[in-house]
Motif scaffolding. Structure first.
Motif, PDB file in Angstrom:
ATOM      1  N   GLN A  54       0.842  -1.191   0.000  1.00  0.00           N
ATOM      2  CA  GLN A  54       0.000   0.000   0.000  1.00  0.00           C
ATOM      3  C   GLN A  54       0.882   1.246   0.000  1.00  0.00           C
ATOM      4  O   GLN A  54       1.847   1.326   0.760  1.00  0.00           O
ATOM      5  N   LYS A  55       0.550   2.197  -0.851  1.00  0.00           N
ATOM      6  CA  LYS A  55       1.294   3.458  -0.914  1.00  0.00           C
ATOM      7  C   LYS A  55       0.434   4.594  -0.384  1.00  0.00           C
ATOM      8  O   LYS A  55      -0.792   4.592  -0.564  1.00  0.00           O
ATOM      9  N   PHE A  56       1.111   5.565   0.247  1.00  0.00           N
ATOM     10  CA  PHE A  56       0.425   6.700   0.853  1.00  0.00           C
ATOM     11  C   PHE A  56       1.119   8.007   0.439  1.00  0.00           C
ATOM     12  O   PHE A  56       2.249   7.985  -0.048  1.00  0.00           O
ATOM     13  N   PHE A  57       0.441   9.123   0.698  1.00  0.00           N
ATOM     14  CA  PHE A  57       1.027  10.460   0.523  1.00  0.00           C
ATOM     15  C   PHE A  57       1.607  10.640  -0.880  1.00  0.00           C
ATOM     16  O   PHE A  57       2.804  10.903  -1.062  1.00  0.00           O
ATOM     17  N   ASP A  58       0.744  10.456  -1.887  1.00  0.00           N
ATOM     18  CA  ASP A  58       1.161  10.586  -3.290  1.00  0.00           C
ATOM     19  C   ASP A  58       2.324   9.654  -3.620  1.00  0.00           C
ATOM     20  O   ASP A  58       3.272  10.020  -4.324  1.00  0.00           O
ATOM     21  N   GLN A  71       9.467 -15.388   4.453  1.00  0.00           N
ATOM     22  CA  GLN A  71       9.263 -15.252   5.889  1.00  0.00           C
ATOM     23  C   GLN A  71       8.188 -14.200   6.138  1.00  0.00           C
ATOM     24  O   GLN A  71       7.934 -13.352   5.286  1.00  0.00           O
ATOM     25  N   ALA A  72       7.581 -14.258   7.309  1.00  0.00           N
ATOM     26  CA  ALA A  72       6.694 -13.180   7.723  1.00  0.00           C
ATOM     27  C   ALA A  72       7.541 -11.910   7.806  1.00  0.00           C
ATOM     28  O   ALA A  72       8.617 -11.903   8.422  1.00  0.00           O
ATOM     29  N   ALA A  73       7.077 -10.825   7.163  1.00  0.00           N
ATOM     30  CA  ALA A  73       7.941  -9.650   7.041  1.00  0.00           C
ATOM     31  C   ALA A  73       7.124  -8.384   6.838  1.00  0.00           C
ATOM     32  O   ALA A  73       5.961  -8.419   6.428  1.00  0.00           O
ATOM     33  N   ILE A  74       7.793  -7.259   7.110  1.00  0.00           N
ATOM     34  CA  ILE A  74       7.270  -5.942   6.770  1.00  0.00           C
ATOM     35  C   ILE A  74       8.418  -5.088   6.259  1.00  0.00           C
ATOM     36  O   ILE A  74       9.542  -5.176   6.765  1.00  0.00           O
ATOM     37  N   ARG A  75       8.143  -4.321   5.201  1.00  0.00           N
ATOM     38  CA  ARG A  75       9.142  -3.410   4.637  1.00  0.00           C
ATOM     39  C   ARG A  75       8.498  -2.030   4.475  1.00  0.00           C
ATOM     40  O   ARG A  75       7.416  -1.902   3.915  1.00  0.00           O
ATOM     41  N   VAL A  76       9.170  -1.007   4.987  1.00  0.00           N
ATOM     42  CA  VAL A  76       8.680   0.366   4.899  1.00  0.00           C
ATOM     43  C   VAL A  76       9.693   1.180   4.097  1.00  0.00           C
ATOM     44  O   VAL A  76      10.881   1.232   4.446  1.00  0.00           O
ATOM     45  N   LYS A  77       9.218   1.808   3.012  1.00  0.00           N
ATOM     46  CA  LYS A  77      10.085   2.594   2.127  1.00  0.00           C
ATOM     47  C   LYS A  77       9.550   4.013   2.024  1.00  0.00           C
ATOM     48  O   LYS A  77       8.342   4.222   1.929  1.00  0.00           O
ATOM     49  N   TYR A  78      10.469   4.990   2.027  1.00  0.00           N
ATOM     50  CA  TYR A  78      10.062   6.390   1.857  1.00  0.00           C
ATOM     51  C   TYR A  78      10.879   7.009   0.737  1.00  0.00           C
ATOM     52  O   TYR A  78      12.119   6.976   0.741  1.00  0.00           O
ATOM     53  N   ASN A  79      10.173   7.561  -0.253  1.00  0.00           N
ATOM     54  CA  ASN A  79      10.823   8.199  -1.402  1.00  0.00           C
ATOM     55  C   ASN A  79      11.174   9.648  -1.035  1.00  0.00           C
ATOM     56  O   ASN A  79      10.305  10.516  -0.968  1.00  0.00           O
ATOM     57  N   ILE A  80      12.456   9.881  -0.795  1.00  0.00           N
ATOM     58  CA  ILE A  80      12.933  11.206  -0.390  1.00  0.00           C
ATOM     59  C   ILE A  80      12.891  12.170  -1.569  1.00  0.00           C
ATOM     60  O   ILE A  80      12.431  13.316  -1.450  1.00  0.00           O
ATOM     61  N   THR A  81      13.367  11.713  -2.712  1.00  0.00           N
ATOM     62  CA  THR A  81      13.282  12.438  -3.985  1.00  0.00           C
ATOM     63  C   THR A  81      12.937  11.408  -5.050  1.00  0.00           C
ATOM     64  O   THR A  81      12.948  10.203  -4.789  1.00  0.00           O
ATOM     65  N   PRO A  82      12.650  11.828  -6.292  1.00  0.00           N
ATOM     66  CA  PRO A  82      12.390  10.841  -7.341  1.00  0.00           C
ATOM     67  C   PRO A  82      13.553   9.885  -7.581  1.00  0.00           C
ATOM     68  O   PRO A  82      13.354   8.787  -8.112  1.00  0.00           O
ATOM     69  N   LYS A 105       4.710   8.567  -1.817  1.00  0.00           N
ATOM     70  CA  LYS A 105       6.003   8.775  -1.158  1.00  0.00           C
ATOM     71  C   LYS A 105       6.303   7.670  -0.136  1.00  0.00           C
ATOM     72  O   LYS A 105       7.437   7.208  -0.008  1.00  0.00           O
ATOM     73  N   LEU A 106       5.271   7.239   0.602  1.00  0.00           N
ATOM     74  CA  LEU A 106       5.423   6.190   1.605  1.00  0.00           C
ATOM     75  C   LEU A 106       4.878   4.888   1.037  1.00  0.00           C
ATOM     76  O   LEU A 106       3.762   4.832   0.529  1.00  0.00           O
ATOM     77  N   ASP A 107       5.686   3.821   1.134  1.00  0.00           N
ATOM     78  CA  ASP A 107       5.355   2.529   0.537  1.00  0.00           C
ATOM     79  C   ASP A 107       5.531   1.457   1.621  1.00  0.00           C
ATOM     80  O   ASP A 107       6.640   1.253   2.125  1.00  0.00           O
ATOM     81  N   ILE A 108       4.439   0.765   1.975  1.00  0.00           N
ATOM     82  CA  ILE A 108       4.487  -0.272   3.011  1.00  0.00           C
ATOM     83  C   ILE A 108       4.087  -1.605   2.398  1.00  0.00           C
ATOM     84  O   ILE A 108       3.064  -1.717   1.713  1.00  0.00           O
ATOM     85  N   LYS A 109       4.892  -2.610   2.654  1.00  0.00           N
ATOM     86  CA  LYS A 109       4.666  -3.959   2.133  1.00  0.00           C
ATOM     87  C   LYS A 109       4.666  -4.929   3.309  1.00  0.00           C
ATOM     88  O   LYS A 109       5.579  -4.903   4.138  1.00  0.00           O
TER      89      LYS A 109
END
Length: 395
Positions: free
Chosen positions: A102-106, A154-165, A108-112
């Motif tokens: 799921q992506k949020f804030f246009d 494995q059971a997992a979570i990954r959080v990514k934030y796009n600082i710039t393009p 910028k924030l990407d959670i898997k």
């Protein structure tokens, strides 16, 4: 279905390896290993109206044998690389991917979240070469007791934030559960057998240099599970190992297109490099480096073919060498050919040259030639020449 947001994919990878010369056992033969994959990717915005939401499900099956196991490496200590990278982690059927993104804030924030492997997102690298030293996430190849590469999930979570393009940062948490490596546990969903958590962090920069794409990664991982010290303690009661409370390491990955071919950016010279460094207290391999060159579209008559060459170095922790010397001294053996002798391991070098025939848009056939210096890091083992053939198909 694709227009409605449902993308179904089937793929097959088959690899042949034959020992032409050298190795621990020079009885010449061939081995074949393969992997089938079947998966679906769902665009949940098209299907359910959930904006910037995706779902992935993939099942894989591996089978076959590996020439490195019984011909190239000394079975008393095994090896580090594999002449057939698709072999490994149990020749069985596995749930390899089952995640929701799921992506949020246009965006910028990407959670898997779900079930997936570290190498999908961290220390990621393509897998077109056949030798394992040039294929996929390299941390998992040298710290495989804590970092489980494809096809293990494995059971997992990954959080990514796009600082710039061009720049993003990410962090993850992965359940470290050795029982998931066991045959028959490919679909295990429970957390029984959990030893700890692997926490990777990474910064990824994707600039264009002279209008040509590149990707640069730097990252760090820590496992919270107890880890045995590699340094053995010889006592009157036998041998034991100190237990550490964690394990860690870091990595660098570089991929850059250097040239285009007569203005065609789909063709040209690419360079790639990998380096990993691991906890000297707990890891058998303390550092690894590789360098690869790939030219895409080398001939006008074959614009989608490619030719590649790679060089890799795998260095064994000095304490592992000292361990073997201590064990041999305590057993009173010094002859390498004695079955009780513990082989001395230092540094292994791998080389591969290949040519990828792009037969159709769904099939690439890649003959290759590999050379392994000091297989398993054992200089008593003859340098080996392996002929390979990799078949890659995607539908």
């Amino acid at each position: 279905l694709l227009e409605k947001g449902i993308d179904i994919k089937a793929d097959y990878v088959g690899e042949m390896g034959a020992n032409l010369h050298g190795g621990y056992n020079d009885d010449k033969t061939g081995r074949y290993s393969d992997q089938f994959g079947l998966g679906t990717h769902l665009d949940l915005q098209k299907i359910l109206g959930w904006e910037d939401a995706e779902f992935q499900l993939t099942v894989t099956h591996r089978s076959g044998n590996n020439i490195s196991n019984d011909r190239i490496n000394d079975p008393r200590v095994g090896g580090f690389t594999s002449a057939q990278e698709v072999w490994g982690r149990g020749q069985t059927t596995r749930l390899t991917q089952m995640w929701y993104q799921q992506k949020f804030f246009d965006q910028k924030l990407d959670i898997k979240v779900g079930r997936f492997g570290q190498g999908e997102d961290f220390n990621s690298f393509p897998c077109d070469f056949q030798n394992l030293a040039f294929c996929g996430s390299q941390v998992g190849n040298w710290a495989g007791s804590v970092w489980y590469n494809w096809p293990v999930s494995q059971a997992a979570i990954r959080v990514k934030y796009n600082i710039t393009p061009e720049l993003y940062a990410q962090i993850g948490a992965y359940n470290q559960n050795p029982s998931q490596l066991e045959h028959g546990n490919g679909f295990k969903l429970s957390g029984s057998g959990t030893k700890g958590t692997v926490i990777p962090v990474e910064l990824v920069w994707s600039p264009k240099v002279n209008n040509l794409p590149g990707e640069y990664r730097v990252g760090y991982y820590k496992s919270t599970a107890p880890a045995d010290d590699v340094k053995v303690n010889i006592t009157n009661d036998g041998q034991d190992y100190r237990v550490r409370d964690s394990k860690h390491g870091y990595w660098f990955v570089v991929q850059q297109q250097l040239t285009s071919h007569n203005g065609d950016a789909s063709r040209g010279l690419h360079i790639a490099a990998n380096a990993t460094f691991h906890d000297k207290a707990t890891n058998i391999v303390d550092n690894y480096q590789s360098l690869m060159f790939v030219y895409k579209g080398p001939f006008d008559a074959r614009p989608k073919d490619d030719v590649g060459i790679g060089f890799a170095r795998i260095h064994v922790n000095d304490d592992v060498k000292k361990n073997a010397e201590l064990v041999n001294a305590s057993n009173g053996v010094s002859d390498y050919d004695n079955p009780v002798f513990s082989p001395i391991r230092e540094t292994e070098y791998n080389y591969e040259i290949n040519y990828g025939f792009h037969v159709t848009n769904w099939l690439t056939v890649r003959p290759n030639l590999q050379y392994v210096t000091h297989p398993g890091g054992v200089d008593k083992v003859d340098n080996a020449v392996v002929a390979g053939l990799k078949i890659q198909s995607v539908f």
